[in-house]
Design a protein around this motif. Structure first.
Motif, PDB file in Angstrom:
ATOM      1  N   PHE A 245      24.353  36.878  14.360  1.00 17.17           N
ATOM      2  CA  PHE A 245      23.611  38.136  14.334  1.00 17.17           C
ATOM      3  C   PHE A 245      24.434  39.289  13.764  1.00 17.17           C
ATOM      4  O   PHE A 245      23.926  40.396  13.628  1.00 17.17           O
ATOM      5  CB  PHE A 245      23.148  38.495  15.752  1.00 17.17           C
ATOM      6  N   GLY A 246      25.727  39.032  13.459  1.00 22.02           N
ATOM      7  CA  GLY A 246      26.559  40.083  12.912  1.00 22.02           C
ATOM      8  C   GLY A 246      27.049  41.027  13.990  1.00 22.02           C
ATOM      9  O   GLY A 246      26.923  40.781  15.199  1.00 22.02           O
ATOM     10  N   PHE A 247      27.603  42.131  13.557  1.00 23.88           N
ATOM     11  CA  PHE A 247      28.123  43.134  14.479  1.00 23.88           C
ATOM     12  C   PHE A 247      27.507  44.476  14.120  1.00 23.88           C
ATOM     13  O   PHE A 247      27.786  45.042  13.062  1.00 23.88           O
ATOM     14  CB  PHE A 247      29.650  43.218  14.381  1.00 23.88           C
ATOM     15  N   MET A 248      26.636  44.951  14.993  1.00 27.14           N
ATOM     16  CA  MET A 248      25.940  46.228  14.796  1.00 27.14           C
ATOM     17  C   MET A 248      25.233  46.256  13.440  1.00 27.14           C
ATOM     18  O   MET A 248      25.296  47.226  12.687  1.00 27.14           O
ATOM     19  CB  MET A 248      26.928  47.402  14.909  1.00 27.14           C
ATOM     20  N   GLY A 249      24.585  45.143  13.136  1.00 29.88           N
ATOM     21  CA  GLY A 249      23.818  45.060  11.904  1.00 29.88           C
ATOM     22  C   GLY A 249      24.616  44.697  10.676  1.00 29.88           C
ATOM     23  O   GLY A 249      24.048  44.588   9.593  1.00 29.88           O
ATOM     24  N   THR A 250      25.925  44.497  10.827  1.00 28.22           N
ATOM     25  CA  THR A 250      26.783  44.157   9.696  1.00 28.22           C
ATOM     26  C   THR A 250      27.369  42.769   9.900  1.00 28.22           C
ATOM     27  O   THR A 250      27.912  42.478  10.972  1.00 28.22           O
ATOM     28  CB  THR A 250      27.922  45.180   9.542  1.00 28.22           C
ATOM     29  N   GLN A 251      27.252  41.927   8.901  1.00 27.80           N
ATOM     30  CA  GLN A 251      27.779  40.579   8.994  1.00 27.80           C
ATOM     31  C   GLN A 251      29.303  40.606   8.907  1.00 27.80           C
ATOM     32  O   GLN A 251      29.876  41.269   8.039  1.00 27.80           O
ATOM     33  CB  GLN A 251      27.208  39.710   7.872  1.00 27.80           C
ATOM     34  N   VAL A 252      29.948  39.890   9.815  1.00 29.93           N
ATOM     35  CA  VAL A 252      31.410  39.831   9.814  1.00 29.93           C
ATOM     36  C   VAL A 252      31.862  38.981   8.635  1.00 29.93           C
ATOM     37  O   VAL A 252      31.449  37.828   8.504  1.00 29.93           O
ATOM     38  CB  VAL A 252      31.942  39.241  11.131  1.00 29.93           C
ATOM     39  N   PRO A 253      32.705  39.500   7.757  1.00 23.91           N
ATOM     40  CA  PRO A 253      33.147  38.699   6.605  1.00 23.91           C
ATOM     41  C   PRO A 253      34.083  37.581   7.032  1.00 23.91           C
ATOM     42  O   PRO A 253      34.720  37.636   8.090  1.00 23.91           O
ATOM     43  CB  PRO A 253      33.860  39.726   5.719  1.00 23.91           C
ATOM     44  N   PHE A 254      34.163  36.590   6.181  1.00 25.90           N
ATOM     45  CA  PHE A 254      35.023  35.445   6.475  1.00 25.90           C
ATOM     46  C   PHE A 254      36.486  35.854   6.560  1.00 25.90           C
ATOM     47  O   PHE A 254      37.260  35.283   7.332  1.00 25.90           O
ATOM     48  CB  PHE A 254      34.833  34.382   5.385  1.00 25.90           C
ATOM     49  N   GLU A 255      36.887  36.848   5.789  1.00 23.15           N
ATOM     50  CA  GLU A 255      38.285  37.287   5.788  1.00 23.15           C
ATOM     51  C   GLU A 255      38.697  37.920   7.107  1.00 23.15           C
ATOM     52  O   GLU A 255      39.894  38.067   7.366  1.00 23.15           O
ATOM     53  CB  GLU A 255      38.521  38.286   4.657  1.00 23.15           C
ATOM     54  N   ALA A 256      37.724  38.305   7.950  1.00 18.49           N
ATOM     55  CA  ALA A 256      38.029  38.951   9.227  1.00 18.49           C
ATOM     56  C   ALA A 256      38.090  37.974  10.389  1.00 18.49           C
ATOM     57  O   ALA A 256      38.319  38.398  11.526  1.00 18.49           O
ATOM     58  CB  ALA A 256      36.994  40.038   9.525  1.00 18.49           C
ATOM     59  N   PHE A 257      37.893  36.680  10.131  1.00 17.25           N
ATOM     60  CA  PHE A 257      38.023  35.699  11.200  1.00 17.25           C
ATOM     61  C   PHE A 257      39.494  35.512  11.538  1.00 17.25           C
ATOM     62  O   PHE A 257      40.366  35.591  10.673  1.00 17.25           O
ATOM     63  CB  PHE A 257      37.404  34.367  10.795  1.00 17.25           C
ATOM     64  N   GLN A 258      39.772  35.217  12.801  1.00 21.22           N
ATOM     65  CA  GLN A 258      41.166  35.143  13.236  1.00 21.22           C
ATOM     66  C   GLN A 258      41.850  33.859  12.792  1.00 21.22           C
ATOM     67  O   GLN A 258      42.953  33.892  12.258  1.00 21.22           O
ATOM     68  CB  GLN A 258      41.239  35.263  14.766  1.00 21.22           C
ATOM     69  N   ASN A 259      41.230  32.727  12.999  1.00 26.63           N
ATOM     70  CA  ASN A 259      41.891  31.439  12.784  1.00 26.63           C
ATOM     71  C   ASN A 259      41.690  30.929  11.358  1.00 26.63           C
ATOM     72  O   ASN A 259      41.238  29.807  11.130  1.00 26.63           O
ATOM     73  CB  ASN A 259      41.370  30.412  13.796  1.00 26.63           C
ATOM     74  N   ILE A 260      42.021  31.758  10.396  1.00 30.18           N
ATOM     75  CA  ILE A 260      41.930  31.349   8.998  1.00 30.18           C
ATOM     76  C   ILE A 260      43.209  31.762   8.276  1.00 30.18           C
ATOM     77  O   ILE A 260      43.992  32.576   8.776  1.00 30.18           O
ATOM     78  CB  ILE A 260      40.715  31.971   8.280  1.00 30.18           C
ATOM     79  N   ILE A 261      43.418  31.175   7.113  1.00 33.54           N
ATOM     80  CA  ILE A 261      44.476  31.598   6.201  1.00 33.54           C
ATOM     81  C   ILE A 261      43.791  32.256   5.015  1.00 33.54           C
ATOM     82  O   ILE A 261      42.930  31.654   4.375  1.00 33.54           O
ATOM     83  CB  ILE A 261      45.336  30.406   5.754  1.00 33.54           C
ATOM     84  N   LEU A 262      44.161  33.472   4.728  1.00 33.66           N
ATOM     85  CA  LEU A 262      43.396  34.280   3.783  1.00 33.66           C
ATOM     86  C   LEU A 262      43.345  33.657   2.396  1.00 33.66           C
ATOM     87  O   LEU A 262      42.295  33.657   1.746  1.00 33.66           O
ATOM     88  CB  LEU A 262      43.993  35.691   3.712  1.00 33.66           C
ATOM     89  N   ASP A 263      44.448  33.114   1.932  1.00 32.36           N
ATOM     90  CA  ASP A 263      44.484  32.553   0.576  1.00 32.36           C
ATOM     91  C   ASP A 263      44.321  31.042   0.565  1.00 32.36           C
ATOM     92  O   ASP A 263      44.678  30.385  -0.417  1.00 32.36           O
ATOM     93  CB  ASP A 263      45.783  32.938  -0.127  1.00 32.36           C
ATOM     94  N   ASP A 264      43.787  30.477   1.655  1.00 32.91           N
ATOM     95  CA  ASP A 264      43.639  29.023   1.720  1.00 32.91           C
ATOM     96  C   ASP A 264      42.604  28.517   0.725  1.00 32.91           C
ATOM     97  O   ASP A 264      42.745  27.427   0.163  1.00 32.91           O
ATOM     98  CB  ASP A 264      43.255  28.605   3.139  1.00 32.91           C
ATOM     99  N   ALA A 265      41.554  29.296   0.503  1.00 37.18           N
ATOM    100  CA  ALA A 265      40.517  28.863  -0.438  1.00 37.18           C
ATOM    101  C   ALA A 265      41.021  28.841  -1.875  1.00 37.18           C
ATOM    102  O   ALA A 265      40.455  28.148  -2.720  1.00 37.18           O
ATOM    103  CB  ALA A 265      39.301  29.781  -0.328  1.00 37.18           C
ATOM    104  N   VAL A 266      42.084  29.568  -2.151  1.00 37.20           N
ATOM    105  CA  VAL A 266      42.603  29.633  -3.520  1.00 37.20           C
ATOM    106  C   VAL A 266      43.276  28.325  -3.912  1.00 37.20           C
ATOM    107  O   VAL A 266      43.225  27.912  -5.075  1.00 37.20           O
ATOM    108  CB  VAL A 266      43.584  30.817  -3.650  1.00 37.20           C
TER     109      VAL A 266
END
Length: 355
Positions: A245-266
């Motif tokens: 449902f997002g946060f206050m009408g705004t979808q949380v981007p994937f880059e803001a998730f905690q358990n990820i590596i930011l440049d892993d998709a690269v």
């Protein structure tokens, strides 16, 4: 009555036979479907599947990453002809191989980058600011575990990157301290602007700070800092949790998730051995015919020892001569030493006269 009883019994028997036939047909169909399922779906689904071969571009990037230490001094000249996505992949490999520093980041920085991951690297404020001057479209930045980045660098960063939405920080005591000091940077400040009418005021001139920043990922944030951010910067969401449902009408981007590596998709399509097995070289196996032959290094070592032994007496003689010259020069330059020499000579002459 007997005929009716016989008819009812025959009818019930016929219905039972019909039910049995239906059950047998359904059982046959179920068995057939199970057989078909068994044939079409093997027990080991990964046994017959083929892995997609890597592309030629990914193979070339992996080759560059494996020999990154050989080209790192000339990387600024090599990176001029590389596309932006390849530069980003090389930067991700350099970070994983602990080669990412100010020089490498400045050499690879590209204006089209939207993410920048320097976590756990040797990048300092200088490299971060220089990269921010080029990468003005960055939307997500990871500076976690960077011990050389301070609040001064973050303050200069937000002046150039007006599209920054996600900031990842923390991970070590020094980075936690940097994130704690950034509260005054992220907090909006109103400035006095002299204009004739309020309609002529510009919001960019009235306020400063990271106005575009919305998501802050700081896993080990303390309670006081969390309360300060919630009070002073209510627009910034700290450690957002993914929700459909997002946060206050705004979808949380994937880059803001905690358990990820930011440049892993690269680097997801690049062989992980590029940065996990670097520096391991196989020793050549010498053939039995050449096992008795000395190597070039051994020949040089033996020649050096022979020359050293031959010149040892000459070095000792030169050392003694140098010592005598130094003693003579000291006597000539020192007045006290001259007085001692003259006194000894006078005493010797007097002693010879008395005899």
């Amino acid at each position: 009555m007997d005929n009716k009883g016989k008819g009812a019994k025959a009818l019930s028997t016929s219905l039972q036979n019909l039910n049995l036939n239906l059950n047998s047909q359904s059982n046959f169909k179920s068995n057939k479907s199970s057989i078909t399922t068994t044939i079409t779906r093997p027990q080991f689904p990964g046994f017959l599947t083929k892995t997609k071969p890597p592309s030629l571009v990914n193979l070339c990037i992996g080759l560059i990453g494996r020999h990154l230490e050989d080209i790192i001094e000339d990387l600024d000249e090599i990176a001029i002809g590389l596309p932006a996505e390849i530069k980003l992949a090389v930067a991700a490999i350099a970070r994983r191989r602990k080669f990412l520093n100010d020089d490498v980041l400045i050499a690879l920085a590209d204006a089209s980058w939207e993410i920048l991951d320097v976590s756990g690297s040797d990048v300092s404020d200088l490299g971060l600011v220089k990269a921010a001057e080029v990468c003005r479209s960055v939307k997500a930045l990871d500076i976690s575990r960077c011990t050389k980045i301070t609040a001064t660098g973050i303050s200069e960063l937000v002046k150039h990157c007006h599209s920054l939405e996600t900031l990842r920080c923390g991970g070590c005591p020094r980075s936690d301290n940097t994130a704690r000091r950034c509260l005054s940077i992220f907090k909006p400040k109103l400035e006095y602007v002299a204009e004739d009418s309020w309609e002529e005021l510009d919001t960019k001139e009235m306020a400063n700070g990271a106005q575009s920043l919305r998501w802050l990922v700081w896993p080990n944030i303390d309670n006081n800092s969390l309360e300060d951010f919630s009070t002073e910067c209510p627009r910034i969401v700290v450690n957002p949790k993914p929700s459909p449902f997002g946060f206050m009408g705004t979808q949380v981007p994937f880059e803001a998730f905690q358990n990820i590596i930011l440049d892993d998709a690269v680097v997801k399509d690049i062989d992980p051995k590029t940065w996990t097995m670097h520096g391991i070289a196989k020793r050549p196996i010498s053939s039995p015919s050449s096992s008795t032959e000395l190597s070039v290094a051994e020949k040089f070592r033996l020649a050096f020892e022979e020359r050293d032994n031959r010149l040892a007496p000459k070095r000792a003689k030169n050392a003694r001569q140098h010592q005598r010259r130094a003693a003579r020069d000291m006597l000539l330059m020192s007045t006290s030493a001259k007085a001692v020499v003259l006194a000894s000579q006078a005493s010797k002459s007097l002693h010879s006269r008395n005899l």
